[in-house]
Design a protein around this motif. Sequence first.
Motif, PDB file in Angstrom:
ATOM      1  N   ASN A 149      77.418  57.250  68.812  1.00 48.09           N
ATOM      2  CA  ASN A 149      76.441  58.000  68.019  1.00 48.09           C
ATOM      3  C   ASN A 149      77.098  59.050  67.127  1.00 48.09           C
ATOM      4  N   CYS A 150      78.384  59.272  67.315  1.00 53.29           N
ATOM      5  CA  CYS A 150      79.075  60.329  66.564  1.00 53.29           C
ATOM      6  C   CYS A 150      79.576  59.765  65.232  1.00 53.29           C
ATOM      7  N   SER A 151      78.682  59.452  64.354  1.00 57.42           N
ATOM      8  CA  SER A 151      79.053  58.754  63.116  1.00 57.42           C
ATOM      9  C   SER A 151      79.915  59.594  62.180  1.00 57.42           C
ATOM     10  N   SER A 152      79.943  60.911  62.373  1.00 61.29           N
ATOM     11  CA  SER A 152      80.774  61.793  61.535  1.00 61.29           C
ATOM     12  C   SER A 152      82.098  62.131  62.188  1.00 61.29           C
ATOM     13  N   LEU A 153      82.349  61.595  63.384  1.00 60.74           N
ATOM     14  CA  LEU A 153      83.517  62.007  64.158  1.00 60.74           C
ATOM     15  C   LEU A 153      84.820  61.565  63.500  1.00 60.74           C
ATOM     16  N   GLU A 154      85.765  62.509  63.358  1.00 58.24           N
ATOM     17  CA  GLU A 154      87.076  62.247  62.777  1.00 58.24           C
ATOM     18  C   GLU A 154      88.193  62.355  63.808  1.00 58.24           C
ATOM     19  N   GLN A 155      88.008  63.197  64.826  1.00 57.79           N
ATOM     20  CA  GLN A 155      89.023  63.367  65.861  1.00 57.79           C
ATOM     21  C   GLN A 155      88.361  63.350  67.232  1.00 57.79           C
ATOM     22  N   LEU A 156      88.941  62.551  68.148  1.00 59.90           N
ATOM     23  CA  LEU A 156      88.447  62.488  69.518  1.00 59.90           C
ATOM     24  C   LEU A 156      89.633  62.580  70.460  1.00 59.90           C
ATOM     25  N   TRP A 157      89.664  63.645  71.271  1.00 61.77           N
ATOM     26  CA  TRP A 157      90.773  63.885  72.194  1.00 61.77           C
ATOM     27  C   TRP A 157      90.232  63.892  73.624  1.00 61.77           C
ATOM     28  N   LEU A 158      90.662  62.900  74.400  1.00 56.99           N
ATOM     29  CA  LEU A 158      90.223  62.761  75.784  1.00 56.99           C
ATOM     30  C   LEU A 158      91.428  62.605  76.702  1.00 56.99           C
ATOM     31  N   GLY A 159      92.482  63.331  76.414  1.00 60.34           N
ATOM     32  CA  GLY A 159      93.725  63.165  77.147  1.00 60.34           C
ATOM     33  C   GLY A 159      93.847  64.039  78.379  1.00 60.34           C
ATOM     34  N   GLN A 160      94.717  63.594  79.291  1.00 67.72           N
ATOM     35  CA  GLN A 160      95.073  64.316  80.510  1.00 67.72           C
ATOM     36  C   GLN A 160      93.857  64.574  81.400  1.00 67.72           C
ATOM     37  N   TYR A 161      93.192  63.466  81.705  1.00 67.08           N
ATOM     38  CA  TYR A 161      92.057  63.467  82.627  1.00 67.08           C
ATOM     39  C   TYR A 161      92.378  62.565  83.805  1.00 67.08           C
ATOM     40  N   PHE A 162      91.275  62.110  84.437  1.00 66.67           N
ATOM     41  CA  PHE A 162      91.347  61.100  85.494  1.00 66.67           C
ATOM     42  C   PHE A 162      90.411  59.949  85.119  1.00 66.67           C
ATOM     43  N   LEU A 163      90.425  59.583  83.840  1.00 63.51           N
ATOM     44  CA  LEU A 163      89.528  58.549  83.348  1.00 63.51           C
ATOM     45  C   LEU A 163      90.100  57.174  83.641  1.00 63.51           C
ATOM     46  N   SER A 164      89.234  56.232  83.954  1.00 64.74           N
ATOM     47  CA  SER A 164      89.677  54.898  84.346  1.00 64.74           C
ATOM     48  C   SER A 164      88.840  53.844  83.639  1.00 64.74           C
ATOM     49  N   GLY A 165      89.175  52.577  83.907  1.00 64.69           N
ATOM     50  CA  GLY A 165      88.420  51.480  83.324  1.00 64.69           C
ATOM     51  C   GLY A 165      88.857  51.151  81.919  1.00 64.69           C
ATOM     52  N   ASP A 166      87.918  50.711  81.108  1.00 59.68           N
ATOM     53  CA  ASP A 166      88.191  50.314  79.724  1.00 59.68           C
ATOM     54  C   ASP A 166      87.792  51.422  78.763  1.00 59.68           C
ATOM     55  N   ILE A 167      88.272  51.298  77.534  1.00 52.18           N
ATOM     56  CA  ILE A 167      87.793  52.162  76.460  1.00 52.18           C
ATOM     57  C   ILE A 167      86.427  51.621  76.025  1.00 52.18           C
ATOM     58  N   PRO A 168      85.381  52.448  76.022  1.00 56.95           N
ATOM     59  CA  PRO A 168      84.061  51.956  75.600  1.00 56.95           C
ATOM     60  C   PRO A 168      84.116  51.366  74.191  1.00 56.95           C
ATOM     61  N   GLU A 169      83.475  50.231  74.026  1.00 57.38           N
ATOM     62  CA  GLU A 169      83.569  49.530  72.749  1.00 57.38           C
ATOM     63  C   GLU A 169      82.882  50.277  71.619  1.00 57.38           C
TER      64      GLU A 169
END
Length: 356
Positions: free
Chosen positions: A88-108
């Motif tokens: 839904n973030c149609s204006s998004l230019e930068q997305l930083w989700l580093g250094q977490y405990f996230l697992s699985g796949d990258i959402p399509e």
Amino acid sequence: LSINFLRGSLPPSLFQLPNLQVIDLSRNNFSGSIPMSINLSFLEIFDISDNSFESSVPVGNCINSTRIRIIDFAVNYFFGRISSGFGNCSSLEQLWLGQYFLSGDIPEDIFQLPRLNQLGLRDNWFSGELNSGIGNLFDLVHLDISLNSFSGPIPDVFHRFAKLQEFYAESNNFSGGIPNSLANSRTITSLVLRNNSLNGVIDLNSFEMTHLVSLSLTSNQFTGPVPDNIPLCPRLKIIGLSGNNLIGQIPESFRNFHVLCVLSLSKSTIFNLSAALDILQHCQNLTTLVLTLNFHDEQLPSYPSLGFKSLKALIIANCRLTGVFPQWLSGLTNLQLLDLSWNRLDGTIPPWLCNF
């Protein structure tokens, strides 16, 4: 509010300021959770990086805040799989989700962001093959998926990136060779693939990779000779090829590799140290040379004509080299680090060693 010592949970009233454009709470010690959805219609920057927030990743922040350009949630304690929502973030230019405990796949739905130019997913637990849908992010300039558990081949989609400059994929489980589209990238400046299980011959199209500055392929399973066409990359300054199964000698073409600054070629089966040093001394800007665990049982050359004008670090350790301290080392006037440990040199330590 980036003050480094604020702590506690965020007051709900913060998300009830209708004209707020920037939330920057980075580098503090806030904890608790973030609302899964906020209603700040003018918000453009949402930075809560380097805190102690702990929950699943809040993915609904763009449902009502459609102007968000930058989301930086890096270095927190978010965990689990990422749900759909960032699409839904149609204006998004930068997305930083580093250094977490996230697992699985990258959402399509992340692959559907039309303006995204920087994506950082570093240091998580993402696994499986990297979805080829990543190639839909045509505007990417920076992509960092390092320190995860991605496996399988790197998808051959880099011909879709007209602007990609930096690709960091170190410390995963990627296998196979370097994709053809990546080996022919005209825009890449930094290519970091170290610490994977990549294999085959290193085959880069140096005529196309005209912007490449830094190349790190260390700790993979590449085979064959050191590519003799690498010096044709006109801007390539930093090369890391250590920890592969490379064989043969340093190519003669390196004699004219004048832009080269750093060469690390340890732990291979390279031979003929005399020829290697004779060739590499002509690299006028070479400051760091690491050749450890090669040239087994050869003699450290002693002919006085060798000279490295710019060299600051020379490391030729653990090669079982024989011979004595050669006089040519005394001419390395810029030297700051000399490592000849774990060899079989004999004779005396020359007094000029104290003149560095």
